[in-house]
Enzyme design. Structure first.
Site: not given
Ligand SMILES: Cc1ncc(C[n+]2csc(CCOP(=O)(O)OP(=O)(O)O)c2C)c(N)n1
Ligand SMILES: [Mg+2]
Lengths: 370, 326
Positions: A150, A81
């Site tokens: 959130h 971001e």
């Molecule tokens: C800084 C931030 N950006 C966006 C989000 C929204 N978000 C929540 S989970 C996620 C995906 C994360 O993917 P990963 O790190 O691969 O973990 P996984 O859910 O696959 O275990 C996103 C984009 C967030 N929670 N925090």
């Protein structure tokens, strides 16, 4: 590119009247419609951000844009971001009009450096040579255990910084018009949506129109007390006004729509008549939007006679997910009505409306998890 | 209260390790299946990110840790928390928003914590816990506790600036951190191909001076062995290591269901990964009789945890204002 002349913003009409070319539209659909109209009008507009192109389409608010405008203009990003905000700023400096989308306002904290240290001041510190026509769309979450990270309404942090504009529309009509205004604006605009408003409906004209920065709307007239709501708290304040009416109190309800620039004149004009002001923020009261509104009203009305001001907002705690704690965290129509009643009827016994009557349909129909 | 994870005896009897791994894997799987089963009842008002399919990584890493070592997890943290010995009953109560929850109803599923078991609090803002884990490791080094920190993160978290910044700092100061990337190929619904120019994550990390190894199948025992060995050096000041564990989230990103009808990933891939199911694999290493005994124990523990969560009171509204400040 020629900019179509925007129709005047209906200043006093609460969206809800059937007029020519209007139909009922959801807040969420008004957002995607606004972006689609502007992307069709101006090829420099593009929309990006995490997950804008997936099947959930940011809770539906980017629905259809990828199909219509293609992946070069509607695209997801890595989870970066901070850098992506800088990328948006750079593209804006080069003449494009990026719309950067964040599914939660909490994530804007990662963008703070770029927004505050570059976007907000580039115009000024580079001597007026460049502009940053950037829109940052973001959603405040609520309920269903969203919890501390959130659910935050952080708009006042952005109101604090000269060079940024901040908008928080409370209904579908304003969501469309203000988003179009934000996209056409030559300055960075933080556009604050609310998750629970997404399913709410209002009459929305099909043609493009703007809800211009710096113009508040009086949603309901009343002589006893002025209530200013921010974001979804406008909806809750209107419900509170219904409850107050049953108790014989006529509340005037004002929606600032834009928090920066802030139309305090409309609020001051109302408070000059009522001498009583309740401000309900969808955020913390400390240094919040309500504090700014209260200060402006106090400055303008000083020496004109008695004046009473009450701020309501999030409890001064992080947001808890546990249902009874979450219920105590937020203002609601009952607490708003009770606070307004106390100002309007200082000598009457304290009054609290029936809790069941204060429940709002838009909250009850929301089912988690997101 | 459920038992905490035991510290691993150096020369664990092979069958002892097999039993432990099976027990931990099966327990986590069943807990999350129960959460998914309960979810439609609306009693759990918390967004749940299930680890079903990915449990082998947390279990493999945590089995190599000692009680004094800490883990740092994400919002997809049930497996990490349970594998390190976090209290099941307190976790269940937290999901129900109850006063007896591990965060007293103030966290929810995305903010599990058990400081007694050395489970650092999980965060819902992706990447935020990575530097925090590094800071916890810095303190372990300064305080000479001999403890290490296992820092779990998703593939998406590696894209955040603080990930790179944290790697650099941890390597520079030779901090005792096991970085564990649970690479399930997706960030919500977005595949790696839309987020990374190359998939050479380990090569990227290695340039910081951090030994990095990829586990293509995320075999529980192999991960365990690798970490156990690396810790010998790390506890003597050897600095951080990184492991990338390829895996597959069987369910949807958030919530109890599946997402194969959405069209962004295929059920064929699920089938491929189900053949590598860490729970089924571990089950093969123990006898049917042992399995039956363990399974019965687990079911009883889960039933007790759910009963505990249901019977526990909600926090009183006055609790809203407590613990804003220390
Ligand atoms: C800084 C931030 N950006 C966006 C989000 C929204 N978000 C929540 S989970 C996620 C995906 C994360 O993917 P990963 O790190 O691969 O973990 P996984 O859910 O696959 O275990 C996103 C984009 C967030 N929670 N925090
Ligand atoms: Mg992932």
């Amino acid at each position: 590119m020629s900019t179509p002349k925007p129709p005047p913003t209906p200043k006093l009409a609460w969206p809800g009247r059937v007029e020519d070319g209007r139909r009922v539209l959801k807040y969420v659909d008004a957002l995607s419609e606004a972006v689609a109209l502007e992307m069709a009008r101006d090829e420099n507009v593009f929309l990006f951000g995490l997950d804008v192109d997936d099947h959930k389409a940011i809770q539906g608010s980017t629905r259809g844009l990828l199909d219509r405008f293609g992946p070069a203009r509607v695209f997801t990003t890595p989870l970066s971001e901070d850098a992506m905000t800088g990328v948006a700023i750079g593209a804006a400096m080069a003449g494009m009009r990026p719309i950067h989308v964040h599914i939660r306002m909490d994530f804007l904290m990662l963008c703070m450096n770029q927004l505050v240290n570059i976007a907000a001041k580039a115009r000024y510190m580079y001597g007026g040579q460049i502009k940053v026509p950037l829109v940052v769309r973001t959603i405040i979450g609520k309920s269903w255990g969203q919890g501390a990270q959130h659910s935050q309404g952080l708009h006042s942090m952005f109101m604090h910084v000269p060079g940024l504009k901040v908008c928080a529309p409370s209904n579908a009509h304003d969501a469309k018009g203000a988003l179009i205004a934000a996209i056409r604006d030559d300055n960075p605009v933080v556009f604050v949506e609310h998750r629970l408003l997404y399913a709410t409906e209002a009459f929305v004209a099909e043609a493009p129109y703007v809800v211009a920065p710096g113009r508040a709307r009086v949603c309901r007239f009343g002589r006893d007390v002025t209530i200013v709501g921010v974001s979804n708290m406008v909806v809750e304040a209107l419900r509170a006004a219904d409850l107050l009416k049953e108790a014989g109190v006529a509340a005037e309800v004002i929606d600032p729509i834009w928090l920066a620039p802030l139309d305090s004149d409309t609020i001051v004009e109302s408070v000059r008549r009522t001498r009583k002001l309740v401000i309900v923020d969808n955020g913390w009261s400390m240094c919040g939007a309500g504090a700014e509104i209260a200060a402006r009203v106090a400055e303008a009305c000083a020496g004109e006679g008695p004046l009473q001001i009450q701020r309501l907002g999030f409890a001064p705690t992080p947001c808890p997910p546990s249902p009874p704690l979450e219920a105590a965290f937020y203002p609601n129509p009952a607490t708003i009505a009770a606070a307004a009643y106390k100002l309007a009827r200082p000598d009457a016994p304290a009054w609290m409306p029936d809790a069941a009557k204060a429940e709002l349909a838009y909250q009850l129909q929301f089912k988690g998890p997101f | 209260m459920p038992a905490k994870a035991k510290s691993t005896p150096k020369k664990a009897v092979k069958s002892g390790a097999s039993l432990r791994l099976y027990r931990s894997l099966r327990r986590i799987r069943r807990v999350e299946e129960e959460i998914a089963r309960l979810y439609p009842s609306d009693k759990i008002k918390s967004p749940v990110h299930l680890s079903i399919g990915q449990e082998g990584i947390a279990v493999g890493v945590c089995d190599a840790l000692e009680a004094r070592d800490a883990v740092s997890g994400t919002y997809r943290g049930h497996a990490t928390y349970l594998a390190k010995g976090g209290s099941l009953a307190a976790m269940m109560a937290e999901l129900y928003g109850k006063d007896t929850g591990c965060a007293r109803g103030k966290g929810g599923s995305m903010h599990l914590i058990d400081m007694e078991a050395k489970v650092l609090g999980t965060s819902a803002v992706v990447g935020t816990t990575v530097p925090v884990a590094v800071g916890y490791a810095l303190a372990q080094k300064r305080l000479k506790t001999g403890a290490v920190v296992a820092c779990f993160l998703g593939d998406g978290a590696t894209e955040e600036g603080c990930f790179a910044e944290s790697l650099n700092f941890a390597a520079l100061h030779k901090l005792p951190v096991v970085f564990v990337c649970e690479n399930n190929g997706f960030a919500i619904h977005e595949p790696l191909s839309k987020r990374w120019a190359t998939d050479r994550l380990c090569a990227r990390v290695a340039t910081y001076g951090i030994p990095a190894k990829r586990f293509a199948d995320s075999d529980t025992a192999a991960i365990r062995k690798h970490v156990e060995r690396a810790l010998l050096k790390m506890r003597k000041g050897g600095g951080p290591i990184f492991i990338e564990c390829l895996t597959w989230r069987w369910r949807e990103h958030v919530g109890p269901g599946e997402d194969y009808d959405a069209g962004f990933r295929s059920k064929a891939m699920l089938a491929k990964w189900q053949k590598k199911d860490p729970v089924a694999k571990a089950a093969k290493a123990v006898s049917a009789k042992q399995r039956a005994a363990i399974d019965a124990e687990i079911e009883a523990e889960i039933a007790a945890a759910i009963a505990f969560a249901e019977a526990s009171p909600f926090p009183s509204p006055e609790e809203l204002g407590t613990d804003v400040y220390a």
